[in-house]
Design an enzyme around this catalytic site. Structure first.
Site, PDB file in Angstrom:
ATOM      1  N   HIS A 121       0.830  -1.213   0.000  1.00  0.00           N
ATOM      2  CA  HIS A 121       0.000   0.000   0.000  1.00  0.00           C
ATOM      3  C   HIS A 121       0.859   1.254   0.000  1.00  0.00           C
ATOM      4  CE1 HIS A 121      -3.722   2.219   0.573  1.00  0.00           C
ATOM      5  NE2 HIS A 121      -3.126   2.957   1.489  1.00  0.00           N
TER       6      HIS A 121
ATOM      7  N   HIS B 177       0.855   5.635  -1.506  1.00  0.00           N
ATOM      8  CA  HIS B 177       0.488   6.767  -2.352  1.00  0.00           C
ATOM      9  C   HIS B 177       1.807   7.485  -2.584  1.00  0.00           C
ATOM     10  CE1 HIS B 177      -3.473   5.776  -0.754  1.00  0.00           C
ATOM     11  NE2 HIS B 177      -2.998   5.952   0.465  1.00  0.00           N
TER      12      HIS B 177
ATOM     13  N   GLN C  71       2.799  11.235  -1.820  1.00  0.00           N
ATOM     14  CA  GLN C  71       2.942  11.760  -0.454  1.00  0.00           C
ATOM     15  C   GLN C  71       4.407  11.784   0.011  1.00  0.00           C
ATOM     16  OE1 GLN C  71      -0.070   9.773   1.988  1.00  0.00           O
ATOM     17  NE2 GLN C  71      -1.699  10.516   0.641  1.00  0.00           N
TER      18      GLN C  71
ATOM     19  N   ARG D  72      -4.672  15.517   6.817  1.00  0.00           N
ATOM     20  CA  ARG D  72      -5.300  15.368   5.500  1.00  0.00           C
ATOM     21  C   ARG D  72      -5.468  16.730   4.822  1.00  0.00           C
ATOM     22  NH1 ARG D  72     -11.005  12.431   3.800  1.00  0.00           N
ATOM     23  NH2 ARG D  72     -11.912  14.364   4.558  1.00  0.00           N
TER      24      ARG D  72
ATOM     25  N   TYR E 117      -4.916   7.436  -6.631  1.00  0.00           N
ATOM     26  CA  TYR E 117      -6.201   8.152  -6.674  1.00  0.00           C
ATOM     27  C   TYR E 117      -6.122   9.581  -7.174  1.00  0.00           C
ATOM     28  CZ  TYR E 117      -5.065  10.142  -2.005  1.00  0.00           C
ATOM     29  OH  TYR E 117      -4.487  10.788  -0.937  1.00  0.00           O
TER      30      TYR E 117
ATOM     31  N   HIS F 156     -11.953   3.658  -2.854  1.00  0.00           N
ATOM     32  CA  HIS F 156     -11.040   4.303  -1.883  1.00  0.00           C
ATOM     33  C   HIS F 156     -11.336   3.897  -0.448  1.00  0.00           C
ATOM     34  CE1 HIS F 156      -9.597   7.465   0.876  1.00  0.00           C
ATOM     35  NE2 HIS F 156      -8.599   7.593   0.027  1.00  0.00           N
TER      36      HIS F 156
ATOM     37  N   ARG G 109     -16.146   5.624   2.995  1.00  0.00           N
ATOM     38  CA  ARG G 109     -16.451   7.064   3.019  1.00  0.00           C
ATOM     39  C   ARG G 109     -16.566   7.631   1.616  1.00  0.00           C
ATOM     40  NH1 ARG G 109     -11.676   9.188   4.556  1.00  0.00           N
ATOM     41  NH2 ARG G 109     -10.622   7.275   5.131  1.00  0.00           N
TER      42      ARG G 109
ATOM     43  N   HIS H  24      -9.475   1.152   1.789  1.00  0.00           N
ATOM     44  CA  HIS H  24      -9.133   1.643   3.140  1.00  0.00           C
ATOM     45  C   HIS H  24     -10.310   1.355   4.054  1.00  0.00           C
ATOM     46  CE1 HIS H  24      -6.673   4.953   0.993  1.00  0.00           C
ATOM     47  NE2 HIS H  24      -5.792   4.392   1.790  1.00  0.00           N
TER      48      HIS H  24
ATOM     49  N   HIS I 203      -5.413  -0.983   6.562  1.00  0.00           N
ATOM     50  CA  HIS I 203      -5.469  -0.519   7.963  1.00  0.00           C
ATOM     51  C   HIS I 203      -6.299  -1.485   8.824  1.00  0.00           C
ATOM     52  CE1 HIS I 203      -3.403   2.944   6.547  1.00  0.00           C
ATOM     53  NE2 HIS I 203      -4.425   3.394   5.849  1.00  0.00           N
TER      54      HIS I 203
ATOM     55  N   ASP J  76       2.461   3.224   2.700  1.00  0.00           N
ATOM     56  CA  ASP J  76       1.370   4.197   2.695  1.00  0.00           C
ATOM     57  C   ASP J  76       1.805   5.640   2.414  1.00  0.00           C
ATOM     58  OD1 ASP J  76      -1.026   5.487   3.012  1.00  0.00           O
ATOM     59  OD2 ASP J  76      -1.480   4.738   5.004  1.00  0.00           O
TER      60      ASP J  76
HETATM   61  C1  NGQ Z   1      -5.197   8.720   1.471  1.00  0.00           C
HETATM   62  N1  NGQ Z   1      -4.400   8.113   3.650  1.00  0.00           N
HETATM   63  O1  NGQ Z   1      -6.038   8.362   0.653  1.00  0.00           O
HETATM   64  O2  NGQ Z   1      -4.090   9.156   1.154  1.00  0.00           O
HETATM   65  C2  NGQ Z   1      -5.538   8.595   2.920  1.00  0.00           C
HETATM   66  C3  NGQ Z   1      -5.983   9.929   3.468  1.00  0.00           C
HETATM   67  C4  NGQ Z   1      -8.474   9.705   3.375  1.00  0.00           C
HETATM   68  C5  NGQ Z   1      -4.613   7.357   4.711  1.00  0.00           C
HETATM   69  N2  NGQ Z   1      -5.831   7.001   4.966  1.00  0.00           N
HETATM   70  C6  NGQ Z   1      -7.259  10.403   2.868  1.00  0.00           C
HETATM   71  N3  NGQ Z   1      -3.630   6.983   5.475  1.00  0.00           N
HETATM   72  O3  NGQ Z   1      -8.390   8.589   3.889  1.00  0.00           O
HETATM   73  O4  NGQ Z   1      -9.545  10.270   3.255  1.00  0.00           O
HETATM   74 ZN    ZN Z   2      -3.733   4.803   1.976  1.00  0.00          ZN
END
Ligand code: NGQ
Ligand code: ZN
Length: 459
Positions: free
Chosen positions: A59, A61, A64, A85, A124, A210, A213, A235, A272, A323
């Site tokens: 995992h 991104h 980042q 975030r 994403y 994703h 949510r 996630h 996670h 991550d």
């Molecule tokens: C992400 N990262 O997609 O990069 C997420 C943050 C979210 C982590 N969850 C954004 N660690 O989950 O809405």
């Molecule tokens: Zn992630």
């Protein structure tokens, strides 16, 4: 293309073995001989040191990596995952495709230098800063693929569906426009990404809603019904607020909701899964899906601690991911996972298999197996048919030199930094030598230049 190498010491599925002769054909292990004759050995290229299968990074991104070190200053009130975030959203407002490729190459190079040989990129960031699709809607996937090609990491690309701003059909915020697709545009993006991926002979593609949510139940149903190939990553249950919001929306916790509505099977990787009840932990373990743990990021973001002890006692599968890429190291992930359990349960050697067994070995082999499953690549073991992906440790390094093989993996996980890595090979090709990627300077310089300019632009 074929070649024969002699591994001085190799970690095979049942333990360390001296003098392992490996034939490599088209990037795969074509044969593996543990009792080679002196004549066979004489013709082979010697790989000195201790060779272990490279860990899959399940995992990430990659973009980042560009904000590593930029989110550690205290903000106006109560810093949390959610304020991080916001920092991350502001950072990505300024990224253009060249930045994204340069940052991805840097992250992937550090993964290789840090013991990861394959990667599931949870991708994403799709559109321009205004949320408008690029002329090639897979432009940014193409950039990730180019970075994988430059560095040689074996890629499983996970194009992400991101369609709502929160549980219950909330619209996406302006800052989430770069992620947004409806199902129709997602399928086009996925097809264009699959096409672009053809330049990488060993690459795989999967799908990634994703999070609960960010997709509606109807969309998730339609996405799964489309029967696209490859793994399914999502996630889930990372933050307590996420669990509370899911309860408020549905009356169920995230993992509970997912299992009540979908047939979660070994194709799935739940990223996670930090906050689970015992019943959820049991359901996940029984499903043989993979828990995608990212212990360094979960610590950095203040997510909480996954109950690996009870999950592992139920034979749950897991692997690790870097991550947010704030620190990139396969060993640090494993160390942090075990240390979280030690702090939580106030004990030691908690994730070892049994009395008298090495904790480092258990951590390393579980992460190999779970990672390979999550990436759906033939990786994670030195065996016939697997990709020739491995990490060779320097047995003259003082961290390893005095120790017998039975303690090498413990030293690797608990003691070593990346200076014990001598070389790294993926698909039979040398990528890292003397601890440095063969294109280290070019990749690092481009990253530094682009990031300086980016930070000047962003003010
Ligand atoms: C992400 N990262 O997609 O990069 C997420 C943050 C979210 C982590 N969850 C954004 N660690 O989950 O809405
Ligand atoms: Zn992630």
């Amino acid at each position: 293309m074929s070649q024969t190498v002699l591994l001085e010491q190799a970690l095979l599925p049942d333990g360390w073995q001296r003098d392992v002769l490996v034939d490599i054909k088209d990037g795969l292990i074509a044969s593996l001989d543990v009792k080679p004759t002196p004549q066979q050995m004489a013709g082979a290229k010697l790989v000195a040191g201790a060779t272990v299968p490279g860990l899959p990074n399940l995992h990430s991104h990659t973009f980042q990596r560009g904000m590593a070190g930029l989110a550690e200053t205290r903000g106006p009130s109560g810093d949390s995952f959610w304020t991080w975030r916001q920092v991350m959203y502001r950072f990505l407002e300024h990224l253009d495709p060249d930045d994204i490729e340069a940052i991805a190459a840097m992250a992937m190079m550090e993964m290789l230098e840090g013991g990861f040989t394959s990667l599931a990129e949870f991708h994403y960031l799709h559109h321009d800063p205004k949320g408008i699709a690029y002329a090639d809607r897979a432009e940014l996937a193409v950039r990730i693929i180019a970075a994988a090609q430059q560095t040689g990491i074996n890629l499983t690309l996970l194009p992400v569906l991101y369609a709502q701003g929160g549980f219950g059909g909330q619209p996406v915020a302006d800052q989430q426009r770069r992620f947004y697709n409806d199902l129709e545009s997602y399928f086009l993006l996925h097809a264009a990404s699959a096409e672009a991926l053809k330049v990488l002979p060993h690459a795989k593609i999967g799908i990634a809603p994703h999070s609960l949510r960010a997709v509606t139940p109807d969309m998730l149903r339609a996405l799964l019904a489309a029967g696209l190939p490859g793994p399914i990553h999502i996630h889930i249950a990372e933050q307590v607020k996420e669990v509370d919001d899911c309860l408020a929306w549905s009356g169920q916790r995230p993992v509970e909701w997912l299992f009540n509505h979908f047939a979660v099977d070994p194709q799935w990787c739940l990223i996670h899964a930090t906050h689970m009840s015992e019943a959820e932990t049991q359901a996940l373990a029984r499903s043989n899906a993979v828990a995608g743990l990212c212990p360094v990021t979960e610590a950095n973001l203040g997510d909480g601690i996954f109950n690996a002890l009870s999950y592992q006692s139920m034979k749950g599968k897991w692997g690790v991911g870097s991550d947010s890429n704030v620190e990139i190291s396969a060993f640090a992930e494993l160390r942090c996972l075990e240390y979280g359990q030690r702090l939580l349960h106030r004990g030691r050697n908690l994730l070892a298999d049994a009395e008298g067994h090495s904790t480092g070995f258990a951590l390393y082999s579980n992460a190999l197996q779970g990672g390979a499953q999550a990436l759906q690549q033939p990786v994670g073991a030195l065996r016939v048919g697997a990709q020739a992906d491995w990490v060779t440790l320097d047995l003259t390094h003082p961290t390893l030199a005095p120790l017998p093989p039975s303690h090498w993996l413990d030293a690797l996980v608990f003691v070593a930094d990346r200076s014990v890595i001598h070389s790294v090979t993926t698909s039979g090709t040398l990528r890292v030598q003397n601890g440095r990627h063969l294109a280290h300077d070019a990749i690092a310089t481009r990253f530094t230049d682009r990031l300086r300019r980016l930070l000047a632009r962003a003010g």
